[in-house]
Design a protein around this motif. Structure first.
Motif, PDB file in Angstrom:
ATOM      1  N   ALA A 209       0.841  -1.202   0.000  1.00 38.28           N
ATOM      2  CA  ALA A 209       0.000   0.000   0.000  1.00 38.28           C
ATOM      3  C   ALA A 209       0.872   1.246   0.000  1.00 38.28           C
ATOM      4  N   ILE A 210       1.940   1.235   0.805  1.00 35.15           N
ATOM      5  CA  ILE A 210       2.857   2.384   0.853  1.00 35.15           C
ATOM      6  C   ILE A 210       3.451   2.640  -0.528  1.00 35.15           C
ATOM      7  N   GLU A 211       3.829   1.579  -1.204  1.00 36.81           N
ATOM      8  CA  GLU A 211       4.392   1.722  -2.560  1.00 36.81           C
ATOM      9  C   GLU A 211       3.375   2.371  -3.497  1.00 36.81           C
ATOM     10  N   SER A 212       2.120   1.967  -3.389  1.00 39.38           N
ATOM     11  CA  SER A 212       1.096   2.512  -4.269  1.00 39.38           C
ATOM     12  C   SER A 212       0.830   3.984  -3.958  1.00 39.38           C
ATOM     13  N   TYR A 213       0.774   4.318  -2.662  1.00 41.29           N
ATOM     14  CA  TYR A 213       0.579   5.728  -2.294  1.00 41.29           C
ATOM     15  C   TYR A 213       1.751   6.583  -2.781  1.00 41.29           C
ATOM     16  N   ASP A 236      -0.895   5.629   8.347  1.00 40.91           N
ATOM     17  CA  ASP A 236      -1.576   4.511   9.005  1.00 40.91           C
ATOM     18  C   ASP A 236      -0.855   3.194   8.738  1.00 40.91           C
ATOM     19  N   CYS A 237      -0.377   3.032   7.522  1.00 36.22           N
ATOM     20  CA  CYS A 237       0.352   1.807   7.183  1.00 36.22           C
ATOM     21  C   CYS A 237       1.626   1.686   8.002  1.00 36.22           C
ATOM     22  N   TYR A 238       2.360   2.795   8.117  1.00 30.25           N
ATOM     23  CA  TYR A 238       3.588   2.765   8.921  1.00 30.25           C
ATOM     24  C   TYR A 238       3.273   2.490  10.393  1.00 30.25           C
ATOM     25  N   ARG A 239       2.137   2.992  10.886  1.00 30.56           N
ATOM     26  CA  ARG A 239       1.770   2.710  12.275  1.00 30.56           C
ATOM     27  C   ARG A 239       1.559   1.219  12.473  1.00 30.56           C
ATOM     28  N   HIS A 240       0.870   0.583  11.524  1.00 31.69           N
ATOM     29  CA  HIS A 240       0.657  -0.866  11.632  1.00 31.69           C
ATOM     30  C   HIS A 240       1.980  -1.628  11.556  1.00 31.69           C
ATOM     31  N   LEU A 241       2.950  -1.054  10.865  1.00 36.90           N
ATOM     32  CA  LEU A 241       4.264  -1.691  10.749  1.00 36.90           C
ATOM     33  C   LEU A 241       5.182  -1.340  11.908  1.00 36.90           C
ATOM     34  N   GLY A 242       4.694  -0.495  12.833  1.00 30.66           N
ATOM     35  CA  GLY A 242       5.486  -0.117  14.000  1.00 30.66           C
ATOM     36  C   GLY A 242       6.580   0.882  13.706  1.00 30.66           C
ATOM     37  N   ASP A 243       6.465   1.635  12.622  1.00 27.59           N
ATOM     38  CA  ASP A 243       7.482   2.599  12.207  1.00 27.59           C
ATOM     39  C   ASP A 243       6.996   4.009  12.524  1.00 27.59           C
ATOM     40  N   LEU A 244       7.211   4.461  13.755  1.00 30.24           N
ATOM     41  CA  LEU A 244       6.701   5.748  14.213  1.00 30.24           C
ATOM     42  C   LEU A 244       7.325   6.910  13.457  1.00 30.24           C
ATOM     43  N   LYS A 245       8.624   6.820  13.160  1.00 28.95           N
ATOM     44  CA  LYS A 245       9.311   7.916  12.480  1.00 28.95           C
ATOM     45  C   LYS A 245       8.682   8.195  11.116  1.00 28.95           C
ATOM     46  N   ASN A 246       8.503   7.155  10.326  1.00 24.73           N
ATOM     47  CA  ASN A 246       7.925   7.352   8.999  1.00 24.73           C
ATOM     48  C   ASN A 246       6.427   7.635   9.062  1.00 24.73           C
ATOM     49  N   LEU A 251       2.472  11.914   7.942  1.00 23.20           N
ATOM     50  CA  LEU A 251       1.409  12.816   8.378  1.00 23.20           C
ATOM     51  C   LEU A 251       1.791  14.275   8.130  1.00 23.20           C
ATOM     52  N   PHE A 252       3.030  14.628   8.458  1.00 23.39           N
ATOM     53  CA  PHE A 252       3.488  16.001   8.190  1.00 23.39           C
ATOM     54  C   PHE A 252       3.588  16.264   6.693  1.00 23.39           C
ATOM     55  N   GLN A 253       3.829  15.228   5.924  1.00 23.70           N
ATOM     56  CA  GLN A 253       3.899  15.376   4.468  1.00 23.70           C
ATOM     57  C   GLN A 253       2.574  15.876   3.897  1.00 23.70           C
ATOM     58  N   SER A 254       1.470  15.541   4.550  1.00 23.31           N
ATOM     59  CA  SER A 254       0.160  15.984   4.061  1.00 23.31           C
ATOM     60  C   SER A 254       0.033  17.497   4.106  1.00 23.31           C
ATOM     61  N   PHE A 255       0.823  18.156   4.971  1.00 22.01           N
ATOM     62  CA  PHE A 255       0.757  19.615   5.080  1.00 22.01           C
ATOM     63  C   PHE A 255       1.344  20.308   3.854  1.00 22.01           C
ATOM     64  N   ILE A 268      -1.291  12.781  14.804  1.00 23.17           N
ATOM     65  CA  ILE A 268      -0.025  13.285  15.344  1.00 23.17           C
ATOM     66  C   ILE A 268      -0.144  13.436  16.856  1.00 23.17           C
ATOM     67  N   GLY A 269      -1.289  13.961  17.310  1.00 24.84           N
ATOM     68  CA  GLY A 269      -1.510  14.083  18.747  1.00 24.84           C
ATOM     69  C   GLY A 269      -1.408  12.745  19.447  1.00 24.84           C
ATOM     70  N   TYR A 270      -1.972  11.720  18.839  1.00 30.84           N
ATOM     71  CA  TYR A 270      -1.930  10.403  19.457  1.00 30.84           C
ATOM     72  C   TYR A 270      -0.494   9.875  19.556  1.00 30.84           C
ATOM     73  N   ASN A 271       0.317  10.187  18.558  1.00 31.43           N
ATOM     74  CA  ASN A 271       1.705   9.709  18.600  1.00 31.43           C
ATOM     75  C   ASN A 271       2.476  10.323  19.761  1.00 31.43           C
ATOM     76  N   PHE A 272       2.268  11.611  20.029  1.00 30.55           N
ATOM     77  CA  PHE A 272       2.902  12.230  21.204  1.00 30.55           C
ATOM     78  C   PHE A 272       2.247  11.738  22.491  1.00 30.55           C
ATOM     79  N   HIS A 273       0.966  11.488  22.427  1.00 29.61           N
ATOM     80  CA  HIS A 273       0.213  10.996  23.573  1.00 29.61           C
ATOM     81  C   HIS A 273       0.773   9.659  24.052  1.00 29.61           C
ATOM     82  N   ARG A 274       0.997   8.741  23.117  1.00 27.94           N
ATOM     83  CA  ARG A 274       1.467   7.417  23.522  1.00 27.94           C
ATOM     84  C   ARG A 274       2.915   7.436  23.982  1.00 27.94           C
ATOM     85  N   GLN A 275       3.631   8.540  23.707  1.00 27.42           N
ATOM     86  CA  GLN A 275       4.985   8.741  24.247  1.00 27.42           C
ATOM     87  C   GLN A 275       4.936   9.472  25.589  1.00 27.42           C
TER      88      GLN A 275
END
Length: 360
Positions: A209-213, A236-246, A251-255, A268-275
């Motif tokens: 899916a990442i390749e297609s996007y 979302d795909c990277y989250r399922h793969l456990g890759d927080l950095k990507n 997400l920032f790329q969407s900006f 993005i809020g959730y990512n800081f939240h879980r940290q």
């Protein structure tokens, strides 16, 4: 007053067809059912509503089948529905009024498609579609799957919604159509890459899916809204793969394509939240609830990310920072949307106890 032909394509929809037609039969003036190979009682059910039932062999192409159904329309305008769609009562009232008052110079009326809802009746996914179109314009469907109507001319946006109420997901069916396109050597458009990515993601094929996007994003042409959500869904795909950095990078790329959307800010809020970086998480959740989705927007809108979800997360963040008053406020805001939610009820009871203790 205008007249309306309902045009549908169906296959093995005995569980759902009557439910759909019961909500539309008194709105339309003609019902056309194109069956693509049912082996159940679909045709028998259809005969209870119309004698205009036609056969069309399934050729792995939704656009071809939908275009076939449009050929049988004889009225001023065409309405299309899927068997798992319904028109809720409040929308039926609006639809009847539209039918009585529509200016015949209008070529198409767009309506909301409420594509999902939660257990509390909140819409979870909404977008616009050209839904009522002038027959004499001979508009056509494009695309093998995730097809779209190639519409131009005088288009008005209504506040009427068609509600999707599926009972099961057709796992893998659409992916197979895309795979056949690849095997044939078809050239993919940016739209193809976006929707193929969505199918891959929804079926758990995250790396593909990442390749297609990324292929969608690499192409300068294509709808900007698809690119915004290609970034978000790639996250979302990277989250399922456990890759927080990507995930965060995506997400920032969407900006790059628009001002921040609540769909991205909440993630993005959730990512800081879980940290346990609650103050930074609060910034992003607050930014999410400040956004208001444009009612004229045609692309995906996920209302939860603008409403109850960031409020509920803000409740948790403020609780962890010891600000029980703000935590209570945000829980109450979430409760407006999820009155019976056990977690919201638990928070309310807990925080009321803490606030009472503080006062004493």
């Amino acid at each position: 007053m205008i007249t309306i032909s309902l045009c549908m394509i169906v296959k093995n929809e005995e569980e759902l067809l009557a439910r759909c037609l019961d909500t539309a039969k008194d709105i339309v003036d003609e019902i056309n059912i194109v069956d693509t190979g049912s082996t159940d009682k679909t045709k028998e059910i259809a005969k209870q509503y119309t004698d205009r039932i036609f056969d069309f062999p399934w050729i792995d192409n939704f656009a071809a089948a939908r275009n076939e159904s449009f050929k049988y329309a004889t009225k001023d305008y065409i309405l299309y529905l899927d068997a798992d769609d319904v028109i809720l009562e409040e929308d039926r009232v609006k639809f009847k009024k539209l039918k009585e008052t529509l200016d015949p110079s209008v070529d198409s009326v767009s309506m909301y498609y409420n594509a999902g809802s939660d257990e509390y009746g909140n819409v979870t996914l909404r977008y616009r579609r050209n839904r009522l179109i002038k027959r004499e314009k001979n508009y056509e469907w494009r695309g093998d799957c995730h097809q779209y109507l190639d519409v131009h001319g005088k288009i008005i946006n209504s506040d009427i919604a068609i509600t999707h109420k599926k009972i099961r997901h057709a796992v893998g069916r659409t992916i197979s159509i895309y795979e056949k396109k690849i095997a044939r050597g078809d050239i993919f458009s940016p739209r193809d890459y976006f929707y193929y990515g969505n199918e891959l993601r929804e079926n758990g094929h995250y790396e593909k899916a990442i390749e297609s996007y990324d292929k969608n994003l690499s192409m300068p042409e294509g709808w900007i809204e698809d690119k915004i959500f290609a970034c978000i869904f790639k996250g979302d795909c990277y989250r399922h793969l456990g890759d927080l950095k990507n995930e965060n990078f995506s997400l920032f790329q969407s900006f790059q394509y628009s001002s921040p959307r609540a769909e991205a800010c909440s993630r993005i809020g959730y990512n800081f939240h879980r940290q346990k970086n609650y103050k930074t998480a609060i910034f992003w959740y607050e930014l999410a609830i400040q956004q208001e989705p444009d009612p004229e927007r045609w692309s995906f809108i996920y209302p939860a990310y603008y409403t109850w979800y960031p409020h509920l997360q803000l409740c948790v963040c403020y609780y962890n920072l010891g600000d029980y008053q703000k935590a209570y406020y945000h829980n109450e805001q979430a409760r407006k949307y999820r009155l019976e939610d056990n977690s919201v009820q638990h928070n309310k009871k807990l925080l009321e106890g803490l606030l009472k203790t503080d006062k004493t």
